[in-house]
Write a protein that holds these residues in place. Structure first.
Motif, short mmCIF file in Angstrom:
data_model
loop_
_atom_site.label_atom_id
_atom_site.label_comp_id
_atom_site.label_asym_id
_atom_site.label_seq_id
_atom_site.Cartn_x
_atom_site.Cartn_y
_atom_site.Cartn_z
N THR A 150 1.10 -1.15 -0.03
CA THR A 150 -0.11 -0.25 0.03
C THR A 150 0.96 1.22 0.15
O THR A 150 -0.07 2.14 -0.21
N ASP A 151 2.05 1.47 -0.09
CA ASP A 151 3.02 2.68 0.43
C ASP A 151 2.61 3.64 -0.82
O ASP A 151 2.78 5.03 -0.59
N ALA A 152 2.62 2.84 -2.08
CA ALA A 152 2.46 3.67 -3.25
C ALA A 152 1.23 4.76 -3.27
O ALA A 152 1.20 5.61 -4.16
N LEU A 153 0.38 3.67 -2.59
CA LEU A 153 -0.94 4.87 -2.78
C LEU A 153 -0.70 6.09 -2.15
O LEU A 153 -1.41 7.22 -2.50
N ALA A 154 -0.08 6.78 -1.26
CA ALA A 154 0.66 7.65 -1.03
C ALA A 154 1.34 8.33 -2.81
O ALA A 154 1.21 10.68 -2.58
N ASP A 155 0.96 8.48 -3.10
CA ASP A 155 1.99 9.47 -4.79
C ASP A 155 0.55 8.91 -5.77
O ASP A 155 0.88 9.62 -6.43
N ILE A 156 -0.62 8.81 -4.88
CA ILE A 156 -1.18 9.45 -5.94
C ILE A 156 -2.33 10.35 -5.70
O ILE A 156 -3.21 10.30 -4.79
#
Length: 230
Positions: free
Chosen positions: A174-180
């Protein structure tokens, strides 16, 4: 940060418009199949898999889902004023889910065969994977009228194509969710980034799966779990 997930996100916020009149007075996760709410079928799989933490998102008729789950160990992530779709909903629920990879599960399907959550846990390899999806061969995907979603190579790596059907169950980092940037978005946006990095994988389900997204799916699912012809 954990490598083996011990939390599950249950998607239960949708409007269920394809169900027509059945969702005028109740949310889709509370529609019954074989005398049990779809949400309870999903929670039975969660309990069987030994997952410690469960979170359900809510939006449409949230009060009815809250009442149905009262007294049970399921946290609620309410989306207001707008529904956030799967990706935005998952990101919104992260304070309840905790850090690290999580299971996500749609609540509008019935399974016949091994527990898909256990299947994922056994195949999960965080060194190679950013997400691991359960896919279903089209001949074992009941109630699903569309084309397949993914092709899988011999190593389990996925690509887009008319192959197997995405079942609605996965493990995902889930870490890449912050980049959206968008507040509401589909998990497809996250998968596209993983596809570009060759880190989206799948495991084929060896049993049968029934999509209960439309009214006719109820009878199909009941026949499937009852051992009848479908």
């Amino acid at each position: 940060m954990r490598n083996r997930p011990d939390a599950v996100m249950l998607f239960a916020a949708g409007f269920g418009t394809r169900m027509g009149a059945l969702t005028r007075d109740r949310p889709k996760p509370l529609i019954e199949v074989a005398g049990q709410a779809l949400l309870d079928h999903a929670l039975a799989l969660v309990a069987d898999a030994g997952i410690k933490r469960a979170v359900a998102n809510t939006h449409y008729m949230a009060d009815k889902i809250a009442a149905h789950l009262a007294g049970r160990d399921v946290a609620l992530s309410h989306e207001t004023p707008d529904i956030l779709e799967t990706g935005g909903g998952l990101r919104h629920a992260l304070p309840l889910l905790g850090q690290g990879p999580v299971f996500t599960m749609n609540t509008d399907a019935i399974w016949q065969g091994p527990n898909p959550l256990r299947l994922l846990a056994e195949a999960w390899d965080p060194a190679r994977m950013d997400a691991l999806l359960v896919t279903v061969p089209p001949e074992n995907a009941l109630g699903h009228g569309g084309a397949g979603d993914f092709l899988r190579d011999r190593n389990g790596r996925l690509s887009r194509g008319k192959g197997e059907v995405y079942s609605g169950v996965q493990i995902v980092k889930t870490d890449a969710l912050a980049d959206i940037a968008e507040p509401a978005f589909s998990l497809n946006l996250l998968w596209d980034r993983m596809l570009a990095d060759d880190r989206l994988f799948g495991v084929s389900y060896p049993g049968r799966w029934c999509d209960v997204g439309r009214p006719e799916g109820i009878a199909l699912a009941e026949a499937m779990i009852g051992g009848g012809d479908v």
